[in-house]
Design a protein around this motif. Sequence first.
Motif, short mmCIF file in Angstrom:
data_model
loop_
_atom_site.label_atom_id
_atom_site.label_comp_id
_atom_site.label_asym_id
_atom_site.label_seq_id
_atom_site.Cartn_x
_atom_site.Cartn_y
_atom_site.Cartn_z
N LEU A 69 -6.76 -5.16 -1.78
CA LEU A 69 -5.86 -5.51 -0.68
C LEU A 69 -6.60 -6.31 0.39
CD1 LEU A 69 -3.75 -2.23 -0.27
CD2 LEU A 69 -3.02 -4.41 -1.26
N TRP A 107 0.83 -1.22 0.00
CA TRP A 107 0.00 0.00 0.00
C TRP A 107 0.86 1.26 0.00
CZ3 TRP A 107 -0.36 3.93 3.65
CH2 TRP A 107 -1.40 4.85 3.44
N LEU A 131 2.53 2.28 -3.38
CA LEU A 131 1.70 2.76 -4.47
C LEU A 131 1.84 4.27 -4.64
CD1 LEU A 131 -1.54 0.71 -3.70
CD2 LEU A 131 0.17 0.23 -5.47
N THR A 147 -8.41 -0.03 -4.56
CA THR A 147 -7.16 -0.46 -3.95
C THR A 147 -7.41 -1.17 -2.63
OG1 THR A 147 -5.88 1.31 -5.00
CG2 THR A 147 -4.95 0.31 -3.02
N PHE A 148 -8.22 -0.54 -1.78
CA PHE A 148 -8.51 -1.14 -0.48
C PHE A 148 -9.29 -2.44 -0.65
CE2 PHE A 148 -7.89 3.31 0.94
CZ PHE A 148 -6.93 3.08 1.91
N ARG A 154 -3.29 5.16 -3.63
CA ARG A 154 -3.39 4.58 -2.28
C ARG A 154 -4.80 4.66 -1.72
NH1 ARG A 154 1.56 7.97 -0.43
NH2 ARG A 154 3.30 6.76 -1.31
N TRP A 155 -5.53 5.70 -2.04
CA TRP A 155 -6.79 5.96 -1.38
C TRP A 155 -7.99 5.60 -2.24
CZ3 TRP A 155 -5.80 6.57 3.50
CH2 TRP A 155 -4.55 7.11 3.87
N TYR A 180 1.41 -5.95 -5.58
CA TYR A 180 1.88 -4.69 -6.16
C TYR A 180 1.72 -4.72 -7.68
CZ TYR A 180 4.75 -0.67 -7.31
OH TYR A 180 5.19 0.54 -7.81
#
Length: 318
Positions: free
Chosen positions: A57, A40, A43, A53-54, A48-49, A184
């Motif tokens: 992950l 994270w 990135l 992405t979340f 990241r936000w 990644y």
Amino acid sequence: MSQQTAVRGPGVSGHGTLAAYARLAKLDIYDYYLGLAVVWALLAPAARWQPQTFGLLALTLVAQVVVVAAMVGFDDVTGYRDGSDAANYGSDAARRRLARKPLVAGTLTEAQALRFSWTAAAAGSALWAAVVAAAPHRPMWAVVLAAACVAASVQYSWGLKISYRGFQELFLIGLGIGWTLVPYALLTGGTTGFVLVQAVLFGSGPMLFGLYSNTNDAEGDRAAGRITVATLVSARAHRLFVAAMTVAQIALIAGATATGFAPWWFAMVMLPLVAMRLAHLLIGFRGDILRARRIAIHAHRVTVGLLVVAALVSGATP
């Protein structure tokens, strides 16, 4: 009297509890999952936000937990069958926490552990397939590496039993590297030299504290036919091997900084890790293996924090 009857304590029922299954899955050992925090941080700031992405992950985290549950479940069954867990844990239950081995402690039956492990293996494979399907990028090397990590994890102590065939140390570092590079790449489509450096530093953490476990377990592993460096060489030679692997991690930090694969300030950020590595190496050489192992585990967790800081600062630096 069967082995299972011999180890089951009085009053222990044949029905596994949620706590026993949690111990079988080793949910308290979360060190491989920490690599996702490093991913994270590596990135780009804008990525990241992103909710996607979340989401990816989080799905990857669940997949990793379930695959590891299968891996350690099969490992416990194999260790129970060959007697290595009874040898390695039974003589030092106070420090090694015998309850973490529910087959030896008698809180689960072998059949229950096998059902759990096979179910986790199937679910983990499906979850990793879902991770790949949901990813914004699917470079072939990352997909193949993800599949290899799942297959090797399930066969760590089962099937091919790679940890019994002399590949344990390689697996311990390889899984950490793979489980950093794959998410990644699935999020970005590729990798960089700095990402590779961070992945190797992360992956070498579990390998290093695993070496202390192998030192402590050498006699039981040797009796069970498990091939590790500790079972093949003398105690002094294994101490030198641990020292060489520790120095190699430190050399990677210095080399990455010197060659430009990492920012010029990277080695300075990692100095607390270097201090902890030297501390557990000295303690291990003096003979307190389990204390050295605990420090090595903490050093790995400190490594994650430092790598996250380095990644965030690097991303903010023009």
